[in-house]
Motif scaffolding. Structure first.
Motif, PDB file in Angstrom:
ATOM      1  N   ASP A 198       0.822  -1.218   0.000  1.00 51.39           N
ATOM      2  CA  ASP A 198       0.000   0.000   0.000  1.00 51.39           C
ATOM      3  C   ASP A 198       0.850   1.260   0.000  1.00 51.39           C
ATOM      4  N   ILE A 199       2.171   1.091   0.085  1.00 55.44           N
ATOM      5  CA  ILE A 199       3.053   2.257   0.221  1.00 55.44           C
ATOM      6  C   ILE A 199       3.865   2.446  -1.053  1.00 55.44           C
ATOM      7  N   GLY A 200       3.786   3.646  -1.607  1.00 59.43           N
ATOM      8  CA  GLY A 200       4.593   3.954  -2.785  1.00 59.43           C
ATOM      9  C   GLY A 200       5.983   4.389  -2.346  1.00 59.43           C
TER      10      GLY A 200
ATOM     11  N   PRO B  81       7.108  15.923   7.678  1.00 58.96           N
ATOM     12  CA  PRO B  81       5.734  15.448   7.857  1.00 58.96           C
ATOM     13  C   PRO B  81       5.102  15.018   6.536  1.00 58.96           C
ATOM     14  N   GLY B  82       4.387  13.899   6.590  1.00 57.54           N
ATOM     15  CA  GLY B  82       3.621  13.452   5.420  1.00 57.54           C
ATOM     16  C   GLY B  82       4.350  12.506   4.495  1.00 57.54           C
ATOM     17  N   THR B  83       5.549  12.064   4.895  1.00 55.52           N
ATOM     18  CA  THR B  83       6.300  11.153   4.010  1.00 55.52           C
ATOM     19  C   THR B  83       5.897   9.683   4.207  1.00 55.52           C
ATOM     20  N   GLY B  84       4.987   9.420   5.126  1.00 54.35           N
ATOM     21  CA  GLY B  84       4.474   8.052   5.243  1.00 54.35           C
ATOM     22  C   GLY B  84       5.026   7.262   6.418  1.00 54.35           C
ATOM     23  N   LYS B  85       5.527   7.947   7.460  1.00 52.71           N
ATOM     24  CA  LYS B  85       6.126   7.239   8.601  1.00 52.71           C
ATOM     25  C   LYS B  85       5.064   6.417   9.362  1.00 52.71           C
ATOM     26  N   THR B  86       3.916   7.063   9.607  1.00 46.25           N
ATOM     27  CA  THR B  86       2.851   6.370  10.338  1.00 46.25           C
ATOM     28  C   THR B  86       2.326   5.196   9.511  1.00 46.25           C
ATOM     29  N   LEU B  87       2.176   5.443   8.216  1.00 41.90           N
ATOM     30  CA  LEU B  87       1.702   4.400   7.302  1.00 41.90           C
ATOM     31  C   LEU B  87       2.664   3.209   7.322  1.00 41.90           C
TER      32      LEU B  87
ATOM     33  N   ILE C  99       2.733   6.246  -5.662  1.00 40.83           N
ATOM     34  CA  ILE C  99       1.823   6.781  -4.624  1.00 40.83           C
ATOM     35  C   ILE C  99       0.499   7.197  -5.269  1.00 40.83           C
TER      36      ILE C  99
ATOM     37  N   GLY D 106       3.808  12.276   0.153  1.00 47.47           N
ATOM     38  CA  GLY D 106       2.633  11.431  -0.083  1.00 47.47           C
ATOM     39  C   GLY D 106       1.373  12.132   0.412  1.00 47.47           C
ATOM     40  N   ALA D 107       1.473  12.795   1.580  1.00 42.08           N
ATOM     41  CA  ALA D 107       0.302  13.488   2.130  1.00 42.08           C
ATOM     42  C   ALA D 107      -0.110  14.654   1.214  1.00 42.08           C
TER      43      ALA D 107
ATOM     44  N   LYS E 234      -2.005  13.228  -1.611  1.00 42.42           N
ATOM     45  CA  LYS E 234      -3.353  12.877  -1.160  1.00 42.42           C
ATOM     46  C   LYS E 234      -4.231  14.138  -1.158  1.00 42.42           C
TER      47      LYS E 234
HETATM   48  P1  ATP Z   1       3.604  13.159  10.238  1.00 41.34           P
HETATM   49  O1  ATP Z   1       5.089  13.339  10.419  1.00 41.34           O
HETATM   50  O2  ATP Z   1       2.877  14.451  10.036  1.00 41.34           O
HETATM   51  O3  ATP Z   1       2.972  12.292  11.297  1.00 41.34           O
HETATM   52  P2  ATP Z   1       3.809  10.915   8.415  1.00 41.34           P
HETATM   53  O4  ATP Z   1       5.177  10.910   7.815  1.00 41.34           O
HETATM   54  O5  ATP Z   1       3.543   9.971   9.528  1.00 41.34           O
HETATM   55  O6  ATP Z   1       3.393  12.389   8.821  1.00 41.34           O
HETATM   56  P3  ATP Z   1       1.554   9.689   7.187  1.00 41.34           P
HETATM   57  O7  ATP Z   1       0.599  10.121   8.279  1.00 41.34           O
HETATM   58  O8  ATP Z   1       1.961   8.260   7.179  1.00 41.34           O
HETATM   59  O9  ATP Z   1       2.822  10.625   7.197  1.00 41.34           O
HETATM   60  O10 ATP Z   1       0.941  10.057   5.765  1.00 41.34           O
HETATM   61  C1  ATP Z   1      -0.303  10.750   5.624  1.00 41.34           C
HETATM   62  C2  ATP Z   1      -1.082  10.134   4.474  1.00 41.34           C
HETATM   63  O11 ATP Z   1      -0.413  10.423   3.223  1.00 41.34           O
HETATM   64  C3  ATP Z   1      -1.167   8.616   4.542  1.00 41.34           C
HETATM   65  O12 ATP Z   1      -2.279   8.178   5.282  1.00 41.34           O
HETATM   66  C4  ATP Z   1      -1.287   8.224   3.082  1.00 41.34           C
HETATM   67  O13 ATP Z   1      -2.630   8.332   2.631  1.00 41.34           O
HETATM   68  C5  ATP Z   1      -0.479   9.298   2.357  1.00 41.34           C
HETATM   69  N1  ATP Z   1       0.917   8.845   2.113  1.00 41.34           N
HETATM   70  C6  ATP Z   1       2.048   9.379   2.622  1.00 41.34           C
HETATM   71  N2  ATP Z   1       3.141   8.754   2.164  1.00 41.34           N
HETATM   72  C7  ATP Z   1       2.689   7.775   1.351  1.00 41.34           C
HETATM   73  C8  ATP Z   1       3.337   6.745   0.590  1.00 41.34           C
HETATM   74  N3  ATP Z   1       4.668   6.645   0.566  1.00 41.34           N
HETATM   75  N4  ATP Z   1       2.559   5.888  -0.131  1.00 41.34           N
HETATM   76  C9  ATP Z   1       1.199   6.002  -0.124  1.00 41.34           C
HETATM   77  N5  ATP Z   1       0.525   6.953   0.585  1.00 41.34           N
HETATM   78  C10 ATP Z   1       1.253   7.824   1.308  1.00 41.34           C
END
Ligand code: ATP
Length: 249
Positions: free
Chosen positions: A18-20, A60-66, A193, A221-222, A225
């Motif tokens: 699910d992660i690009g 922020p938003g690079t997909g760490k939580t994902l 993504i 990624g965010a 989105k």
């Molecule tokens: P933060 O530092 O603000 O907590 P984060 O790095 O944890 O941000 P996420 O919360 O994982 O970022 O990403 C937010 C959303 O962006 C995800 O739920 C997803 O929909 C999308 N997203 C981010 N990175 C990717 C990815 N590499 N592939 C697919 N979707 C992504």
């Protein structure tokens, strides 16, 4: 004192597919967390204890939580996820006790993955907080992480967009000794993504994801989105949906 409302989840529906992009991060996490689960007899024979914790860092938003959710999905481990600010505010005056209980809970639920999101708010450099609260929390984290190394079956992932704020003692080898950089996506990562984000979207014939990826350098990624969701709203707008009417209703 209990950690009310904090659930232990069984794995996660999200997987690496699910992660690009984030190939390097996926590989590092596979070695630290998935290999010991898949090949315990080989890993157990290693003379030195393997690292079982990692710090994910990147803007922020690079997909760490994902990514942390995907590790839970790939491994099927029990999964406890907590945001640093939530732990600090929910258990005011008792945050260090909450940390201690959290590790106990993870141990009781092992094999278990414990995920700390926004870790910098929980673990800032000591000596800067007049009240001493965060210093006590960091000391408790140090104690708990030293214990985790000797445990089998508990893994820790922490995520932050500000690794520079974290107390360096926590990032020493043997504690959270491996740092995994979650970089901005390259053009081909952005195509991947966008493909994931648009998997259930009916795209117009003239939408070329490769072209959109080419025009979104520096987007996370965010951000991508957000772009798709803005396009969706624009489409509804173009269809002439009357939002005032909808709000009144
Ligand atoms: P933060 O530092 O603000 O907590 P984060 O790095 O944890 O941000 P996420 O919360 O994982 O970022 O990403 C937010 C959303 O962006 C995800 O739920 C997803 O929909 C999308 N997203 C981010 N990175 C990717 C990815 N590499 N592939 C697919 N979707 C992504």
């Amino acid at each position: 004192f209990s950690l009310q409302g904090l659930n232990v989840n069984k794995g996660s529906k999200i997987t690496f597919a699910d992660i690009g992009g984030l190939q390097d991060a996926k590989e590092k996490l596979t070695k630290i967390i998935l290999w010991p689960i898949e090949f315990p007899e080989i890993i157990d024979q290693c003379p030195l204890k393997q690292q079982n914790s990692a710090l994910l860092y990147g803007v922020p938003g690079t997909g760490k939580t994902l990514l942390a959710n995907a590790v839970a999905g790939e491994s099927g481990l029990n999964f406890i996820s907590i945001k640093g600010p939530e732990l600090m505010s929910k258990y005011i005056g008792e945050s260090e006790e909450a940390v201690r209980r959290l590790f106990e809970k993870a141990q009781a639920a092992k094999p278990c993955l414990l995920f700390f999101d926004e870790f910098d708010s929980l673990a800032p450099r000591r000596g800067k907080d007049q009240t001493g609260v965060t210093d006590r929390v960091v000391n408790q984290l140090l104690t708990a992480l030293d214990g985790v190394e000797s445990l089998t079956g508990v893994w820790v992932i922490a995520a932050t967009s500000r690794p520079d704020l974290i107390d360096p003692a926590l990032l020493r080898p043997g504690r959270i000794g491996t740092s995994v950089f979650c970089d901005l996506p390259s053009k081909s990562d952005r195509v991947e993504i966008l493909q994931h984000l648009c998997a259930n979207v009916c795209l117009a014939d003239d939408v070329i994801l490769d072209e959109i990826a080419g025009r979104t350098e520096m987007y996370t990624g965010a951000d991508l989105k957000g772009l798709i969701s803005t396009a969706q709203i624009k489409l509804l707008d173009n269809l002439g949906i009357n939002f005032n009417f909808m709000i009144l209703k």
